[in-house]
Scaffold this motif. Sequence first.
Motif, PDB file in Angstrom:
ATOM      1  N   ASN A   5     -12.661 -24.731 -45.719  1.00  0.00           N
ATOM      2  CA  ASN A   5     -12.614 -24.513 -44.274  1.00  0.00           C
ATOM      3  C   ASN A   5     -13.398 -23.258 -43.914  1.00  0.00           C
ATOM      4  O   ASN A   5     -13.165 -22.193 -44.479  1.00  0.00           O
ATOM      5  N   LYS A  13     -12.507 -28.606 -36.050  1.00  0.00           N
ATOM      6  CA  LYS A  13     -11.157 -28.244 -35.636  1.00  0.00           C
ATOM      7  C   LYS A  13     -11.197 -27.309 -34.429  1.00  0.00           C
ATOM      8  O   LYS A  13     -12.051 -26.429 -34.350  1.00  0.00           O
ATOM      9  N   SER A  42      -8.600 -24.720 -32.072  1.00  0.00           N
ATOM     10  CA  SER A  42      -7.321 -24.013 -32.040  1.00  0.00           C
ATOM     11  C   SER A  42      -7.261 -23.138 -30.794  1.00  0.00           C
ATOM     12  O   SER A  42      -8.299 -22.777 -30.230  1.00  0.00           O
ATOM     13  N   PHE A  53      -3.644 -26.569 -34.568  1.00  0.00           N
ATOM     14  CA  PHE A  53      -5.002 -27.092 -34.443  1.00  0.00           C
ATOM     15  C   PHE A  53      -4.990 -28.590 -34.258  1.00  0.00           C
ATOM     16  O   PHE A  53      -4.031 -29.290 -34.597  1.00  0.00           O
ATOM     17  N   GLY A  83      -8.121 -31.813 -34.758  1.00  0.00           N
ATOM     18  CA  GLY A  83      -9.452 -31.993 -35.316  1.00  0.00           C
ATOM     19  C   GLY A  83      -9.872 -33.449 -35.334  1.00  0.00           C
ATOM     20  O   GLY A  83      -9.031 -34.355 -35.275  1.00  0.00           O
ATOM     21  N   ARG A  91       0.115 -30.715 -41.989  1.00  0.00           N
ATOM     22  CA  ARG A  91      -0.734 -31.484 -41.083  1.00  0.00           C
ATOM     23  C   ARG A  91      -0.443 -32.974 -41.196  1.00  0.00           C
ATOM     24  O   ARG A  91       0.050 -33.451 -42.219  1.00  0.00           O
ATOM     25  N   THR A 147      -2.585 -36.660 -40.465  1.00  0.00           N
ATOM     26  CA  THR A 147      -3.923 -37.212 -40.242  1.00  0.00           C
ATOM     27  C   THR A 147      -3.837 -38.717 -40.111  1.00  0.00           C
ATOM     28  O   THR A 147      -3.211 -39.387 -40.933  1.00  0.00           O
TER      29      THR A 147
END
Length: 201
Positions: free
Chosen positions: A64, A106, A108, A118, A120, A165, A167
């Motif tokens: 990242n 991403k 934020s 965040f 994304g 997270r 996804t």
Amino acid sequence: MTFTSIQASVCALALIAASPALANDATEGKRGDVNVFLKGGLGDYTGDLGDLTDTGPAWGLTLNVQPTTFLGFEVGYEGSRNGLDDVRLLGNGPAIVRQGGSALVKLSPPLLTGVRPFVGAGFGLTYVDVRGTGIGGLYDSDTQEELPLAAGLEFNSGALTAGLRATWRLLLDDDFARGAMNGEDVKGGLLDGSVTLGARF
């Protein structure tokens, strides 16, 4: 296992993993511009594919880059394994194993660094390896394109980063299961929840 229980497990693990980072919220200079972390959790397919698969493990390694507090970029390797739960299969232990890469942009809230929520979106390319005997032409290994949509929380302090997270991946190509649907278009995606843990530079 329901996805609600998956989320609860992921949240609990993330809080345990993040506790060292939350103990000291002081940042050091520009530390945090680059983060490298491992992620692990559980996931399953949705829609038509969800009726044919079981919940299974998901994993990954991510780089990242955070040029500003509100904008970040991720690239990384990711994989998952989901058992096939199809009564037409005669073999033992058939499964779908994904391995590939993805890139994510991403966003934020500005000025938040210690605890950073965040969202994304991005693009992924993975190889779906259908494993096991007795598949009978219902499933075929294939390369597929994906559009990942992610949301989560990151806990950052000093040299440590941790988080949780979720996804959801829209599958642009799901031909690997077209035989199971008698040649018709397969409806579904891939949803997972994971814990992340790594280092900041």
